[in-house]
Design a protein around this motif. Structure first.
Motif, short mmCIF file in Angstrom:
data_model
loop_
_atom_site.label_atom_id
_atom_site.label_comp_id
_atom_site.label_asym_id
_atom_site.label_seq_id
_atom_site.Cartn_x
_atom_site.Cartn_y
_atom_site.Cartn_z
N GLU A 195 0.84 -1.20 0.00
CA GLU A 195 0.00 0.00 0.00
C GLU A 195 0.87 1.25 0.00
O GLU A 195 0.61 2.23 -0.72
CB GLU A 195 -0.91 0.01 1.24
N LEU A 196 1.92 1.24 0.80
CA LEU A 196 2.82 2.38 0.87
C LEU A 196 3.60 2.53 -0.44
O LEU A 196 3.78 3.65 -0.93
CB LEU A 196 3.79 2.23 2.04
N GLN A 197 4.04 1.41 -0.99
CA GLN A 197 4.80 1.45 -2.23
C GLN A 197 3.97 2.06 -3.36
O GLN A 197 4.47 2.86 -4.16
CB GLN A 197 5.26 0.05 -2.62
N GLN A 198 2.71 1.70 -3.42
CA GLN A 198 1.83 2.22 -4.46
C GLN A 198 1.70 3.73 -4.39
O GLN A 198 1.66 4.42 -5.40
CB GLN A 198 0.45 1.56 -4.35
N VAL A 199 1.66 4.25 -3.17
CA VAL A 199 1.54 5.70 -2.97
C VAL A 199 2.86 6.41 -3.28
O VAL A 199 2.89 7.46 -3.93
CB VAL A 199 1.09 6.01 -1.53
N LEU A 200 3.96 5.84 -2.82
CA LEU A 200 5.26 6.53 -2.90
C LEU A 200 5.93 6.39 -4.26
O LEU A 200 6.73 7.26 -4.65
CB LEU A 200 6.19 6.02 -1.81
N LEU A 201 5.65 5.32 -4.97
CA LEU A 201 6.34 5.04 -6.22
C LEU A 201 6.38 6.20 -7.21
O LEU A 201 7.45 6.52 -7.75
CB LEU A 201 5.73 3.80 -6.89
N PRO A 202 5.27 6.90 -7.46
CA PRO A 202 5.33 8.02 -8.42
C PRO A 202 6.24 9.17 -7.96
O PRO A 202 6.67 9.97 -8.79
CB PRO A 202 3.87 8.49 -8.50
N HIS A 203 6.52 9.23 -6.68
CA HIS A 203 7.30 10.34 -6.13
C HIS A 203 8.77 9.98 -5.92
O HIS A 203 9.65 10.84 -6.09
CB HIS A 203 6.71 10.78 -4.79
N VAL A 204 9.05 8.74 -5.52
CA VAL A 204 10.42 8.36 -5.15
C VAL A 204 11.06 7.38 -6.12
O VAL A 204 12.22 7.03 -5.96
CB VAL A 204 10.46 7.78 -3.72
N SER B 164 22.44 -0.40 8.51
CA SER B 164 21.21 0.27 8.91
C SER B 164 20.58 -0.45 10.10
O SER B 164 20.71 -1.66 10.26
CB SER B 164 20.23 0.29 7.73
N LEU B 165 19.87 0.30 10.93
CA LEU B 165 19.15 -0.30 12.05
C LEU B 165 17.91 -1.04 11.57
O LEU B 165 17.42 -1.94 12.25
CB LEU B 165 18.74 0.80 13.04
N GLY B 166 17.39 -0.63 10.43
CA GLY B 166 16.15 -1.21 9.93
C GLY B 166 16.39 -2.33 8.93
O GLY B 166 17.51 -2.64 8.55
N HIS B 167 15.27 -2.92 8.48
CA HIS B 167 15.30 -3.96 7.46
C HIS B 167 14.13 -3.72 6.52
O HIS B 167 13.15 -3.07 6.89
CB HIS B 167 15.19 -5.35 8.11
N PRO B 168 14.21 -4.20 5.29
CA PRO B 168 13.09 -4.03 4.38
C PRO B 168 11.81 -4.62 4.99
O PRO B 168 11.82 -5.74 5.50
CB PRO B 168 13.52 -4.80 3.13
N CYS B 169 10.74 -3.86 4.95
CA CYS B 169 9.47 -4.35 5.50
C CYS B 169 9.04 -5.60 4.74
O CYS B 169 8.99 -5.58 3.51
CB CYS B 169 8.39 -3.28 5.40
N PRO B 170 8.74 -6.69 5.43
CA PRO B 170 8.33 -7.92 4.76
C PRO B 170 7.07 -7.70 3.91
O PRO B 170 6.14 -7.02 4.35
CB PRO B 170 8.05 -8.88 5.92
N PRO B 171 7.02 -8.24 2.71
CA PRO B 171 5.88 -7.99 1.82
C PRO B 171 4.56 -8.57 2.33
O PRO B 171 3.49 -8.04 2.00
CB PRO B 171 6.31 -8.64 0.51
#
Length: 271
Positions: free
Chosen positions: A188-197, A245-252
């Motif tokens: 859901e986040l990827q769909q929103v951010l993709l056109p911008h980032v 990085s402290l984080g990891h890719p969010c699991p799909p």
């Protein structure tokens, strides 16, 4: 398709055009300006950059606090209510020049803005200590590019990028807002951010004490001229070089929480 954020940044602030263009002949007045803005230190840097891609990283304060081993070390100032800058990192380049110090006076023009958009979220790390650390580790490597070749220029461009990549607004306009109860999928986040980032980005999570996936960071890959989606051979990773990085890719497939900000007890976003 790669897109450059530079035209928009120039539209937002004509001064940025000056930051990114080579400078001509040096007058006596310009020599004083060069000293003020740190350009004298650029002479000590390599003329050719060893990197081609860089990563602009934004962090969500509500998630950052969950990333800490000692969560009570986290602090979120009252004026912070949106995504903040973690850094702008040339890929595979790290601490390129210890010969170029940075002083708080270098950032006087942007200090107030940095306090809002690039605060330290650690009780043990004062604001300027954080900024100094980022300049020495990463800014000194970016400084081989004309537009980044002083501490002030580097931080000014980072602030322009933060205003351009307004993640809170992008997500909120799609109905994705911080919540203690609502769950999201990374798609859901990827769909929103993709056109911008662009395609070459990474949405990162951390696990909280309840073993839940919590939204933490978004990394956007850029070229030296701030074009979204750098794909230079050998720069495929999204790490800042030598620093993990402290984080990891969010699991799909796992749901994630976009936790709200709690200024009083930031390590307990939901009380």
């Amino acid at each position: 398709m790669s897109r450059s954020v530079l035209p928009l940044l120039v539209t937002l602030s004509p001064a940025l055009l000056f930051l990114l263009l080579p400078r001509g002949s040096v007058t006596q007045q310009e020599l004083w300006k060069d000293y003020k803005y740190g350009r004298h230190g650029a002479e000590l840097l390599p003329r050719n950059c060893s990197w081609r891609c860089m990563v602009f990283t934004l962090q969500w304060p509500g998630g950052f606090c969950q990333s800490l081993y000692k969560e009570t070390q986290c602090t979120i100032p009252e004026n912070i209510s949106s995504w903040t800058i973690h850094g702008l990192w040339p890929l595979h380049a790290f601490s390129c020049c210890t010969c170029w110090p940075i002083f708080l006076s270098d950032l006087q023009e942007v200090e107030e803005e940095l306090m809002e958009f690039w605060p330290s979220l650690l009780k043990t790390k004062p604001y300027f200590h954080f900024w100094k650390e980022e300049w020495l580790k990463h800014g000194s490597c970016a400084a081989c590019v004309e537009g980044f070749n002083s501490p002030l220029k580097y931080f000014q461009i980072c602030l322009k990028l933060r205003h351009h990549f307004d993640l809170y607004k992008m997500l909120a306009e799609a109905g994705i807002t911080p919540s203690c109860d609502r769950l999201y999928k990374v798609a859901e986040l990827q769909q929103v951010l993709l056109p911008h980032v662009g395609h070459r980005h990474e949405i990162q999570c951390v696990k909280d004490q309840q073993d839940r996936q919590v939204l933490f960071q978004v990394k956007v890959q850029l070229t030296q001229n701030l074009t979204v989606g750098c794909s230079h051979h050998g720069d495929g990773g999204l790490g800042p070089g030598l620093q993990p990085s402290l984080g990891h890719p969010c699991p799909p497939d796992a749901p994630l929480y976009y936790l709200p900000i709690n200024h009083q007890e930031p390590w307990r976003p939901c009380g």
